[in-house]
Design a protein around this motif. Structure first.
Motif, PDB file in Angstrom:
ATOM      1  N   PHE A   5     -58.222  28.233  34.612  1.00 23.25           N
ATOM      2  CA  PHE A   5     -58.132  27.205  35.648  1.00 23.25           C
ATOM      3  C   PHE A   5     -59.164  26.115  35.406  1.00 23.25           C
ATOM      4  O   PHE A   5     -58.867  24.914  35.495  1.00 23.25           O
ATOM      5  CB  PHE A   5     -58.321  27.828  37.029  1.00 23.25           C
ATOM      6  CG  PHE A   5     -58.633  26.830  38.110  1.00 23.25           C
ATOM      7  CD1 PHE A   5     -57.655  25.967  38.578  1.00 23.25           C
ATOM      8  CD2 PHE A   5     -59.911  26.748  38.650  1.00 23.25           C
ATOM      9  CE1 PHE A   5     -57.945  25.033  39.571  1.00 23.25           C
ATOM     10  CE2 PHE A   5     -60.205  25.831  39.638  1.00 23.25           C
ATOM     11  CZ  PHE A   5     -59.223  24.969  40.101  1.00 23.25           C
ATOM     12  N   SER A  30     -67.860  20.701  39.698  1.00 20.19           N
ATOM     13  CA  SER A  30     -67.179  21.977  39.477  1.00 20.19           C
ATOM     14  C   SER A  30     -67.956  23.109  40.131  1.00 20.19           C
ATOM     15  O   SER A  30     -69.124  23.329  39.812  1.00 20.19           O
ATOM     16  CB  SER A  30     -67.029  22.247  37.974  1.00 20.19           C
ATOM     17  OG  SER A  30     -66.094  21.382  37.384  1.00 20.19           O
ATOM     18  N   TRP A  60     -51.900  27.143  39.092  1.00 15.68           N
ATOM     19  CA  TRP A  60     -52.377  25.764  39.147  1.00 15.68           C
ATOM     20  C   TRP A  60     -52.101  25.057  37.819  1.00 15.68           C
ATOM     21  O   TRP A  60     -52.709  25.358  36.805  1.00 15.68           O
ATOM     22  CB  TRP A  60     -53.863  25.704  39.472  1.00 15.68           C
ATOM     23  CG  TRP A  60     -54.311  24.338  39.910  1.00 15.68           C
ATOM     24  CD1 TRP A  60     -54.328  23.842  41.182  1.00 15.68           C
ATOM     25  CD2 TRP A  60     -54.746  23.260  39.064  1.00 15.68           C
ATOM     26  NE1 TRP A  60     -54.757  22.534  41.187  1.00 15.68           N
ATOM     27  CE2 TRP A  60     -55.023  22.154  39.902  1.00 15.68           C
ATOM     28  CE3 TRP A  60     -54.927  23.124  37.694  1.00 15.68           C
ATOM     29  CZ2 TRP A  60     -55.469  20.933  39.407  1.00 15.68           C
ATOM     30  CZ3 TRP A  60     -55.367  21.913  37.185  1.00 15.68           C
ATOM     31  CH2 TRP A  60     -55.638  20.825  38.045  1.00 15.68           C
ATOM     32  N   ARG A  61     -51.157  24.131  37.839  1.00 22.88           N
ATOM     33  CA  ARG A  61     -50.816  23.238  36.735  1.00 22.88           C
ATOM     34  C   ARG A  61     -50.687  23.961  35.386  1.00 22.88           C
ATOM     35  O   ARG A  61     -51.368  23.629  34.411  1.00 22.88           O
ATOM     36  CB  ARG A  61     -51.837  22.103  36.626  1.00 22.88           C
ATOM     37  CG  ARG A  61     -52.052  21.284  37.901  1.00 22.88           C
ATOM     38  CD  ARG A  61     -50.796  20.552  38.322  1.00 22.88           C
ATOM     39  NE  ARG A  61     -50.518  19.412  37.484  1.00 22.88           N
ATOM     40  CZ  ARG A  61     -50.943  18.166  37.743  1.00 22.88           C
ATOM     41  NH1 ARG A  61     -51.679  17.928  38.843  1.00 22.88           N
ATOM     42  NH2 ARG A  61     -50.625  17.183  36.951  1.00 22.88           N
ATOM     43  N   SER A  84     -62.888  27.092  42.755  1.00 21.56           N
ATOM     44  CA  SER A  84     -62.119  28.331  42.839  1.00 21.56           C
ATOM     45  C   SER A  84     -62.934  29.348  43.610  1.00 21.56           C
ATOM     46  O   SER A  84     -64.173  29.343  43.554  1.00 21.56           O
ATOM     47  CB  SER A  84     -61.753  28.872  41.451  1.00 21.56           C
ATOM     48  OG  SER A  84     -62.910  29.223  40.710  1.00 21.56           O
ATOM     49  N   VAL A  92     -58.183  21.180  43.392  1.00 19.47           N
ATOM     50  CA  VAL A  92     -58.889  19.976  42.961  1.00 19.47           C
ATOM     51  C   VAL A  92     -58.710  18.922  44.039  1.00 19.47           C
ATOM     52  O   VAL A  92     -57.567  18.676  44.480  1.00 19.47           O
ATOM     53  CB  VAL A  92     -58.361  19.455  41.607  1.00 19.47           C
ATOM     54  CG1 VAL A  92     -59.031  18.134  41.234  1.00 19.47           C
ATOM     55  CG2 VAL A  92     -58.584  20.494  40.518  1.00 19.47           C
ATOM     56  N   VAL A 125     -63.727  20.348  41.988  1.00 20.08           N
ATOM     57  CA  VAL A 125     -62.935  21.430  41.396  1.00 20.08           C
ATOM     58  C   VAL A 125     -63.548  22.734  41.877  1.00 20.08           C
ATOM     59  O   VAL A 125     -64.733  22.988  41.648  1.00 20.08           O
ATOM     60  CB  VAL A 125     -62.963  21.368  39.855  1.00 20.08           C
ATOM     61  CG1 VAL A 125     -62.103  22.486  39.269  1.00 20.08           C
ATOM     62  CG2 VAL A 125     -62.487  20.010  39.354  1.00 20.08           C
ATOM     63  N   ARG A 166     -58.027  23.913  32.522  1.00 20.30           N
ATOM     64  CA  ARG A 166     -56.904  23.033  32.870  1.00 20.30           C
ATOM     65  C   ARG A 166     -57.353  21.900  33.774  1.00 20.30           C
ATOM     66  O   ARG A 166     -56.949  20.748  33.595  1.00 20.30           O
ATOM     67  CB  ARG A 166     -55.794  23.848  33.542  1.00 20.30           C
ATOM     68  CG  ARG A 166     -54.999  24.714  32.589  1.00 20.30           C
ATOM     69  CD  ARG A 166     -53.802  25.332  33.305  1.00 20.30           C
ATOM     70  NE  ARG A 166     -53.842  26.769  33.201  1.00 20.30           N
ATOM     71  CZ  ARG A 166     -53.760  27.615  34.226  1.00 20.30           C
ATOM     72  NH1 ARG A 166     -53.659  27.155  35.459  1.00 20.30           N
ATOM     73  NH2 ARG A 166     -53.797  28.904  34.033  1.00 20.30           N
ATOM     74  N   ALA A 167     -58.184  22.224  34.766  1.00 19.54           N
ATOM     75  CA  ALA A 167     -58.656  21.190  35.684  1.00 19.54           C
ATOM     76  C   ALA A 167     -59.508  20.158  34.947  1.00 19.54           C
ATOM     77  O   ALA A 167     -59.361  18.948  35.165  1.00 19.54           O
ATOM     78  CB  ALA A 167     -59.463  21.826  36.815  1.00 19.54           C
ATOM     79  N   THR A 168     -60.386  20.616  34.075  1.00 20.20           N
ATOM     80  CA  THR A 168     -61.221  19.693  33.306  1.00 20.20           C
ATOM     81  C   THR A 168     -60.353  18.834  32.399  1.00 20.20           C
ATOM     82  O   THR A 168     -60.587  17.620  32.258  1.00 20.20           O
ATOM     83  CB  THR A 168     -62.250  20.470  32.473  1.00 20.20           C
ATOM     84  OG1 THR A 168     -63.045  21.280  33.354  1.00 20.20           O
ATOM     85  CG2 THR A 168     -63.155  19.527  31.703  1.00 20.20           C
TER      86      THR A 168
END
Length: 270
Positions: free
Chosen positions: A59, A157, A244-245, A191, A266, A189, A62-64
């Motif tokens: 996750f 993050s 998530w994505r 979690s 995010v 971001v 991917r977010a980064t």
């Protein structure tokens, strides 16, 4: 990163530490028997704990990747960094934005001992490590400002961090203080653990951590959404980190079916 005492001598090996237990889940070597013991207890309760740890790292990547590739974010503040695993946040960001500036923050001596691994970035970019407590956001912001320009967008993050901070210890105020310091166009971001999917296993896991002297808080989707107050949560919202994505995945192999007990999201600061 200063001090007269070697970091290894300040590491408490008599009690489990979340970063080291997490490292053990990921198959790392930077942990001690007390961490492995708690890790095995958790797996006896929830066999999917290592999968959740892997999903959480994915996750983050991917977010980064989203923020670097599609939003062009050039500044990153990662609090609760943990023991380095590759590829780490700066490697993902600087692959797309070579001049990205990344500040890692943690207060675990074993992370300090391995901080050098966090500092090998691109020649154009900057990577720094700060030893500070996540519960002291004012100090973090003051020190990070030596590297980051808080008048420009920053990606903050907080990966698998806030479930170690209880509500009564100011969890929401902590995040609010950090977000308030960010310029418009910045992102959060985050979690965090939830019991929404596996209530009984998570309850027992929380009890096992408590027995080891570690605070662990499982929050509902609505409670997790509270960390994003005032932000515009990007699609697909606050979901299990595995959902998530997934289209942003790179070099991810199939790793089981179903959600894991961690929400991820995010949020954009307008």
């Amino acid at each position: 990163m200063t001090g007269t005492e070697p970091a290894a001598q300040r590491i408490d090996t008599t009690r489990p530490h979340p970063a080291r237990v997490y490292d053990w889940f990921l198959g790392g070597k930077d942990n001690y028997p007390v961490d492995e013991e708690l890790g095995r207890q958790i797996i006896s309760i929830e066999s999917g704990a290592p999968r959740a740890a892997r999903a959480n790292r994915r996750f983050m990547r991917r977010a980064t990747r989203l923020l670097a590739e599609r939003s062009g974010i050039r500044q990153y503040l990662d609090i609760g960094t943990g023991i380095p695993t590759r590829p780490n946040l700066h490697q993902i960001a600087q692959r797309s934005v070579p001049d990205a500036r990344v500040v890692y923050v943690d207060n675990d001596p074993i992370v300090l001992a391995h901080a050098e691994a966090l500092l090998h970035g691109t020649p154009e970019g900057v990577t720094e490590y700060l030893q500070a407590d996540a519960r002291d956001p004012a100090t973090i912001l003051e020190q990070a400002a030596r590297v980051l320009d808080f008048d420009r967008p920053v990606a903050l993050s907080l990966i698998a961090l806030m479930h170690f901070v209880a509500d009564e210890d100011g969890a929401y105020d902590l995040v609010g203080t950090l977000v308030d310091a960010l310029a418009p166009g910045s992102f959060l971001v985050l979690s965090a653990l939830t019991a929404d999917f596996e209530p009984e296993q998570v309850r027992r896991g929380v009890e096992a951590y408590a027995a080891g002297g570690v605070t662990l808080v499982a929050r509902s989707q609505d409670e997790t959404a509270g960390f994003f107050k005032g932000l515009e949560v990007v699609d697909p919202g606050i979901v299990s980190v595995v959902d998530w994505r997934p289209e942003l995945a790179v070099d991810e192999t199939p790793d089981g079916e179903g959600p894991v007990p961690l929400y991820g999201g995010v949020g954009l600061k307008r």
